[in-house]
Write an enzyme that holds these catalytic residues in place. Structure first.
Site, PDB file in Angstrom:
ATOM      1  N   HIS A  58       9.800   4.527  -3.402  1.00  0.00           N
ATOM      2  CA  HIS A  58       8.657   5.410  -3.648  1.00  0.00           C
ATOM      3  C   HIS A  58       7.382   4.572  -3.577  1.00  0.00           C
ATOM      4  O   HIS A  58       7.400   3.366  -3.882  1.00  0.00           O
ATOM      5  CB  HIS A  58       8.770   6.071  -5.013  1.00  0.00           C
ATOM      6  CG  HIS A  58       9.924   7.013  -5.137  1.00  0.00           C
ATOM      7  ND1 HIS A  58      10.044   7.905  -6.176  1.00  0.00           N
ATOM      8  CD2 HIS A  58      11.018   7.210  -4.359  1.00  0.00           C
ATOM      9  CE1 HIS A  58      11.146   8.606  -6.035  1.00  0.00           C
ATOM     10  NE2 HIS A  58      11.769   8.195  -4.948  1.00  0.00           N
ATOM     11  N   GLU A  60       4.849   4.204  -5.464  1.00  0.00           N
ATOM     12  CA  GLU A  60       4.471   3.499  -6.692  1.00  0.00           C
ATOM     13  C   GLU A  60       5.325   2.254  -6.919  1.00  0.00           C
ATOM     14  O   GLU A  60       4.804   1.208  -7.313  1.00  0.00           O
ATOM     15  CB  GLU A  60       4.590   4.434  -7.910  1.00  0.00           C
ATOM     16  CG  GLU A  60       3.694   5.655  -7.839  1.00  0.00           C
ATOM     17  CD  GLU A  60       4.337   6.861  -7.169  1.00  0.00           C
ATOM     18  OE1 GLU A  60       3.869   7.987  -7.432  1.00  0.00           O
ATOM     19  OE2 GLU A  60       5.312   6.698  -6.398  1.00  0.00           O
ATOM     20  N   CYS A  88       7.148  10.376 -10.174  1.00  0.00           N
ATOM     21  CA  CYS A  88       8.415  10.892 -10.680  1.00  0.00           C
ATOM     22  C   CYS A  88       8.811  10.116 -11.942  1.00  0.00           C
ATOM     23  O   CYS A  88       8.174   9.105 -12.285  1.00  0.00           O
ATOM     24  CB  CYS A  88       9.502  10.753  -9.609  1.00  0.00           C
ATOM     25  SG  CYS A  88      10.064   9.046  -9.364  1.00  0.00           S
ATOM     26  N   CYS A  91       9.283   6.346 -11.291  1.00  0.00           N
ATOM     27  CA  CYS A  91       8.014   5.648 -11.092  1.00  0.00           C
ATOM     28  C   CYS A  91       7.203   5.582 -12.381  1.00  0.00           C
ATOM     29  O   CYS A  91       6.568   4.561 -12.662  1.00  0.00           O
ATOM     30  CB  CYS A  91       7.218   6.319  -9.976  1.00  0.00           C
ATOM     31  SG  CYS A  91       8.011   6.128  -8.356  1.00  0.00           S
TER      32      CYS A  91
END
Length: 157
Positions: A58, A60, A88, A91
């Site tokens: 992801h 992040e 999410c 993250c």
């Protein structure tokens, strides 16, 4: 909750641009930017889940891996992570453990999930809910600029 400045909006728009770049590269459209307390960009990243075959890719988490390892907790508590879409739970946890003190995101997870439709790969916990359980504060601001962030998802689903 702190206010969103013009500088914040600029960094958030950069995260949105990174999300579009991720999509063009064949990944899911997510981007992130890390800035210090004065607004200087320290790192930026885009999602690479598909091209790197990494379920943790992801934007992040990629950003957190790329940021300078020598940053102190004192510095990180004054940093802001800007995300094109609400982080999410994975993250949000990584943001908490990094010591970053502030998150600003564009597209909220509720609106994102409504675009995506029903999926078995949804964990509908807001980053605000995850981070409020931590023992040090993380200021969460969002959604901001949702309509701009939506552009990266046009015809994606």
């Amino acid at each position: 909750m702190s206010k969103v400045s013009e500088q914040d909006l600029g960094h958030l728009r950069r995260a949105i641009a990174l999300s579009q770049s991720a999509r063009e590269a064949g990944n899911c459209p997510f981007g992130a930017v890390l800035a210090d307390g004065s607004g200087q960009v320290l790192a930026e990243a885009e999602n690479n889940q598909i091209t790197e075959r990494d379920c943790t890719g992801h934007a992040e988490t990629v950003l957190l891996r790329q940021m300078e390892k020598g940053l102190s907790l004192n510095t990180l508590k004054d940093c802001t992570l800007y995300a094109s879409t609400e982080p999410c739970p994975m993250c949000a946890g990584a943001i908490f453990w990094s010591g970053i003190g502030r998150v600003v995101y564009a597209l909220g997870s509720d609106r994102f999930y409504s675009l995506e439709g029903e999926s078995s790969f949804q964990l509908p916990l807001s980053c605000r809910d995850v981070l409020k359980h931590g023992k040090h504060p993380v200021d969460v601001i969002g959604p901001v600029l949702e309509d701009e962030a939506l552009a990266a998802f046009e015809e994606f689903f």
